[in-house]
Motif scaffolding. Structure first.
Motif, PDB file in Angstrom:
ATOM      1  N   PHE A  92     -47.242 -87.570  49.976  1.00 48.55           N
ATOM      2  CA  PHE A  92     -47.633 -87.088  48.654  1.00 48.55           C
ATOM      3  C   PHE A  92     -47.186 -88.004  47.516  1.00 48.55           C
ATOM      4  O   PHE A  92     -47.614 -87.814  46.377  1.00 48.55           O
ATOM      5  CB  PHE A  92     -47.078 -85.678  48.426  1.00 48.55           C
ATOM      6  N   SER A  93     -46.290 -88.950  47.792  1.00 55.28           N
ATOM      7  CA  SER A  93     -45.818 -89.924  46.784  1.00 55.28           C
ATOM      8  C   SER A  93     -45.277 -89.242  45.531  1.00 55.28           C
ATOM      9  O   SER A  93     -45.539 -89.669  44.399  1.00 55.28           O
ATOM     10  CB  SER A  93     -46.955 -90.888  46.412  1.00 55.28           C
ATOM     11  N   ILE A  94     -44.504 -88.173  45.734  1.00 54.00           N
ATOM     12  CA  ILE A  94     -43.913 -87.471  44.593  1.00 54.00           C
ATOM     13  C   ILE A  94     -42.594 -88.121  44.189  1.00 54.00           C
ATOM     14  O   ILE A  94     -42.323 -88.304  42.993  1.00 54.00           O
ATOM     15  CB  ILE A  94     -43.687 -85.984  44.946  1.00 54.00           C
ATOM     16  N   PHE A  95     -41.778 -88.469  45.161  1.00 51.17           N
ATOM     17  CA  PHE A  95     -40.481 -89.085  44.905  1.00 51.17           C
ATOM     18  C   PHE A  95     -40.415 -90.443  45.594  1.00 51.17           C
ATOM     19  O   PHE A  95     -41.099 -90.667  46.602  1.00 51.17           O
ATOM     20  CB  PHE A  95     -39.348 -88.186  45.422  1.00 51.17           C
ATOM     21  N   PRO A  96     -39.589 -91.359  45.082  1.00 53.17           N
ATOM     22  CA  PRO A  96     -39.436 -92.657  45.745  1.00 53.17           C
ATOM     23  C   PRO A  96     -38.690 -92.529  47.068  1.00 53.17           C
ATOM     24  O   PRO A  96     -37.799 -91.682  47.206  1.00 53.17           O
ATOM     25  CB  PRO A  96     -38.628 -93.476  44.733  1.00 53.17           C
ATOM     26  N   ALA A  97     -39.069 -93.347  48.029  1.00 52.65           N
ATOM     27  CA  ALA A  97     -38.433 -93.297  49.348  1.00 52.65           C
ATOM     28  C   ALA A  97     -37.107 -94.039  49.357  1.00 52.65           C
ATOM     29  O   ALA A  97     -36.171 -93.630  50.057  1.00 52.65           O
ATOM     30  CB  ALA A  97     -39.363 -93.882  50.406  1.00 52.65           C
ATOM     31  N   THR A  98     -37.015 -95.103  48.624  1.00 52.76           N
ATOM     32  CA  THR A  98     -35.797 -95.917  48.601  1.00 52.76           C
ATOM     33  C   THR A  98     -35.543 -96.398  47.179  1.00 52.76           C
ATOM     34  O   THR A  98     -36.391 -96.262  46.289  1.00 52.76           O
ATOM     35  CB  THR A  98     -35.922 -97.142  49.528  1.00 52.76           C
ATOM     36  N   GLY A  99     -34.376 -96.984  46.997  1.00 50.36           N
ATOM     37  CA  GLY A  99     -34.052 -97.594  45.713  1.00 50.36           C
ATOM     38  C   GLY A  99     -33.227 -96.695  44.813  1.00 50.36           C
ATOM     39  O   GLY A  99     -33.119 -95.489  45.027  1.00 50.36           O
ATOM     40  N   TYR A 100     -32.629 -97.322  43.791  1.00 51.25           N
ATOM     41  CA  TYR A 100     -31.746 -96.606  42.871  1.00 51.25           C
ATOM     42  C   TYR A 100     -31.896 -97.215  41.484  1.00 51.25           C
ATOM     43  O   TYR A 100     -31.911 -98.443  41.318  1.00 51.25           O
ATOM     44  CB  TYR A 100     -30.299 -96.711  43.337  1.00 51.25           C
ATOM     45  N   THR A 101     -32.034 -96.353  40.486  1.00 50.66           N
ATOM     46  CA  THR A 101     -32.111 -96.769  39.087  1.00 50.66           C
ATOM     47  C   THR A 101     -30.865 -96.288  38.360  1.00 50.66           C
ATOM     48  O   THR A 101     -30.571 -95.086  38.385  1.00 50.66           O
ATOM     49  CB  THR A 101     -33.359 -96.187  38.400  1.00 50.66           C
ATOM     50  N   PRO A 102     -30.103 -97.173  37.732  1.00 46.87           N
ATOM     51  CA  PRO A 102     -28.897 -96.732  37.013  1.00 46.87           C
ATOM     52  C   PRO A 102     -29.233 -95.725  35.914  1.00 46.87           C
ATOM     53  O   PRO A 102     -30.302 -95.782  35.304  1.00 46.87           O
ATOM     54  CB  PRO A 102     -28.330 -98.037  36.436  1.00 46.87           C
ATOM     55  N   GLY A 144     -34.305 -90.449  33.634  1.00 47.25           N
ATOM     56  CA  GLY A 144     -35.350 -89.765  34.387  1.00 47.25           C
ATOM     57  C   GLY A 144     -35.551 -90.355  35.771  1.00 47.25           C
ATOM     58  O   GLY A 144     -35.619 -89.625  36.766  1.00 47.25           O
ATOM     59  N   GLU A 145     -35.662 -91.679  35.841  1.00 45.78           N
ATOM     60  CA  GLU A 145     -35.831 -92.337  37.141  1.00 45.78           C
ATOM     61  C   GLU A 145     -34.573 -92.204  37.993  1.00 45.78           C
ATOM     62  O   GLU A 145     -34.660 -92.124  39.223  1.00 45.78           O
ATOM     63  CB  GLU A 145     -36.186 -93.807  36.931  1.00 45.78           C
ATOM     64  N   TRP A 146     -33.415 -92.190  37.338  1.00 40.97           N
ATOM     65  CA  TRP A 146     -32.156 -91.988  38.069  1.00 40.97           C
ATOM     66  C   TRP A 146     -32.166 -90.646  38.784  1.00 40.97           C
ATOM     67  O   TRP A 146     -31.861 -90.560  39.986  1.00 40.97           O
ATOM     68  CB  TRP A 146     -30.988 -92.060  37.094  1.00 40.97           C
ATOM     69  N   ALA A 147     -32.517 -89.580  38.053  1.00 37.94           N
ATOM     70  CA  ALA A 147     -32.553 -88.247  38.653  1.00 37.94           C
ATOM     71  C   ALA A 147     -33.655 -88.145  39.700  1.00 37.94           C
ATOM     72  O   ALA A 147     -33.467 -87.532  40.762  1.00 37.94           O
ATOM     73  CB  ALA A 147     -32.768 -87.195  37.562  1.00 37.94           C
ATOM     74  N   ASN A 148     -34.808 -88.750  39.422  1.00 41.71           N
ATOM     75  CA  ASN A 148     -35.928 -88.685  40.358  1.00 41.71           C
ATOM     76  C   ASN A 148     -35.599 -89.356  41.688  1.00 41.71           C
ATOM     77  O   ASN A 148     -36.005 -88.889  42.754  1.00 41.71           O
ATOM     78  CB  ASN A 148     -37.156 -89.345  39.731  1.00 41.71           C
ATOM     79  N   GLY A 149     -34.839 -90.442  41.633  1.00 47.52           N
ATOM     80  CA  GLY A 149     -34.488 -91.159  42.853  1.00 47.52           C
ATOM     81  C   GLY A 149     -33.401 -90.487  43.669  1.00 47.52           C
ATOM     82  O   GLY A 149     -33.215 -90.821  44.850  1.00 47.52           O
ATOM     83  N   LEU A 150     -32.685 -89.543  43.060  1.00 47.79           N
ATOM     84  CA  LEU A 150     -31.593 -88.869  43.773  1.00 47.79           C
ATOM     85  C   LEU A 150     -31.989 -87.513  44.341  1.00 47.79           C
ATOM     86  O   LEU A 150     -31.201 -86.903  45.072  1.00 47.79           O
ATOM     87  CB  LEU A 150     -30.394 -88.675  42.831  1.00 47.79           C
ATOM     88  N   ILE A 151     -33.169 -87.019  44.020  1.00 46.54           N
ATOM     89  CA  ILE A 151     -33.563 -85.676  44.447  1.00 46.54           C
ATOM     90  C   ILE A 151     -33.599 -85.564  45.965  1.00 46.54           C
ATOM     91  O   ILE A 151     -32.981 -84.670  46.558  1.00 46.54           O
ATOM     92  CB  ILE A 151     -34.924 -85.299  43.833  1.00 46.54           C
ATOM     93  N   LEU A 152     -34.317 -86.449  46.642  1.00 50.34           N
ATOM     94  CA  LEU A 152     -34.413 -86.373  48.101  1.00 50.34           C
ATOM     95  C   LEU A 152     -33.069 -86.615  48.778  1.00 50.34           C
ATOM     96  O   LEU A 152     -32.707 -85.872  49.705  1.00 50.34           O
ATOM     97  CB  LEU A 152     -35.461 -87.357  48.613  1.00 50.34           C
TER      98      LEU A 152
END
Length: 313
Positions: free
Chosen positions: A158-168, A174-182
């Motif tokens: 579904f490409s809702i959240f990123p599979a890998t990577g981290y944004t400070p 927003g991207e920081w929280a989105n990358g930590l959800i999974l």
């Protein structure tokens, strides 16, 4: 409260020494030579001997450990044998990622677990049996399998959240929280199962007490009885479980960080162990131990707030 904190901090000093000594000894048995790894196979014997001397690898393990403790007392965790980067600086860069996972997983597991536990305790037997089945599955399924499943569904399909990577966080909250959800969900599933079960059992015991019946007879609403009076009585076992879950989340981040390619302490300790980078391994071990000590200290403080008798013991 302060005597409890001081006593726990005093007991943590020998614990740090014991953990660092065990890590140092075990690391000395790992196959491989750091000096040979750094220089490669084309180095001359003179270069190899000089580097071993500079790293103190030509000295007994006991002497190496004594030199390490001497530097540690002065706040020096050493430098990486391969990159030359300060271990303290490396930990400072990677620690926020691991803390975000541990704190996020603990908060999510606590909130969901307490709500589910209270809901199960205040419903009928059928809901409790269904809850037991779900709780058993949640505690039995490995978190790495859950992580891979979440990636396959919410990142690949579904490409809702990123599979890998981290944004400070400073770069983009927003991207920081989105990358930590999974990663946070993957880490917290087992915690939700244990916390909810402990909450449910404790809630059932509290609701059967005489003072709860008195509150019902006095006309107090069921919502107030459950969430204000009964839940407070469940505080000690629930806080204990949350503390234990938070401690298990600390080593659990090693696997989660490697699956989601997060630049935290978990991926760093795996790389350092493979490279036989002893200063980094030692620094990370001490960091993990300090995190466990802090969690236990927080649990003791919460104990004293929930039960004043603890302050006098």
């Amino acid at each position: 409260m302060f005597p409890i904190i001081l006593r726990r901090l005093a007991l943590s000093v020998p614990l740090l020494v014991i953990v660092s000594a065990i890590t140092f000894i075990l690391e000395s048995f790992v196959p491989g030579d750091p000096a040979r790894t750094v220089l490669g196979i084309n180095a001359t014997p003179e270069q190899y001997a000089a580097l071993r001397s500079a790293m103190h690898l030509d000295r007994p393990v006991a002497v190496q450990y004594w030199l390490y403790l001497r530097d540690l007392v002065h706040g020096d965790l050493g430098s990486s044998l391969f990159t030359g980067e300060s271990v303290l600086g490396l930990i400072g860069q990677r620690l926020p990622v691991t803390l975000a996972l541990v704190v996020g997983g603990t908060v999510l597991a606590s909130l969901v677990g307490i709500v589910l536990g209270v809901f199960s305790a205040t419903r009928g037997r059928l809901s409790r049996r269904l809850f037991d089945i779900v709780s058993l599955l949640g505690s039995a399924v490995p978190n790495f399998w859950i992580a891979l499943l979440l990636v396959a569904v919410f990142a690949v399909k579904f490409s809702i959240f990123p599979a890998t990577g981290y944004t400070p966080f400073a770069q983009s909250p927003g991207e920081w929280a989105n990358g930590l959800i999974l990663p946070v969900i993957s880490l917290s599933i087992a915690g939700v199962a244990f916390i909810s079960k402990v909450t449910r059992d404790a809630m059932l015991s509290i609701l059967a007490l005489d003072h709860i019946r008195t509150l019902r007879a006095s006309g107090i609403g069921p919502v107030s009885i459950v969430w204000k009076h009964a839940l407070r009585g469940c505080g000690l076992p629930v806080v204990t479980t949350i503390g234990l879950m938070m401690i298990t989340f600390i080593p659990g981040t090693i696997l989660i960080e490697n699956i989601f390619t997060l630049p935290g302490l978990g991926t760093t300790v795996v790389d350092a162990t493979n490279q036989h980078d002893l200063p980094v391994v030692q620094g990370l071990t001490i960091t993990f131990t300090v995190m466990v000590i802090v969690v236990n200290l927080l649990v003791d403080v919460l104990y004293s707030l929930l039960n004043p008798k603890v302050r006098t013991e």
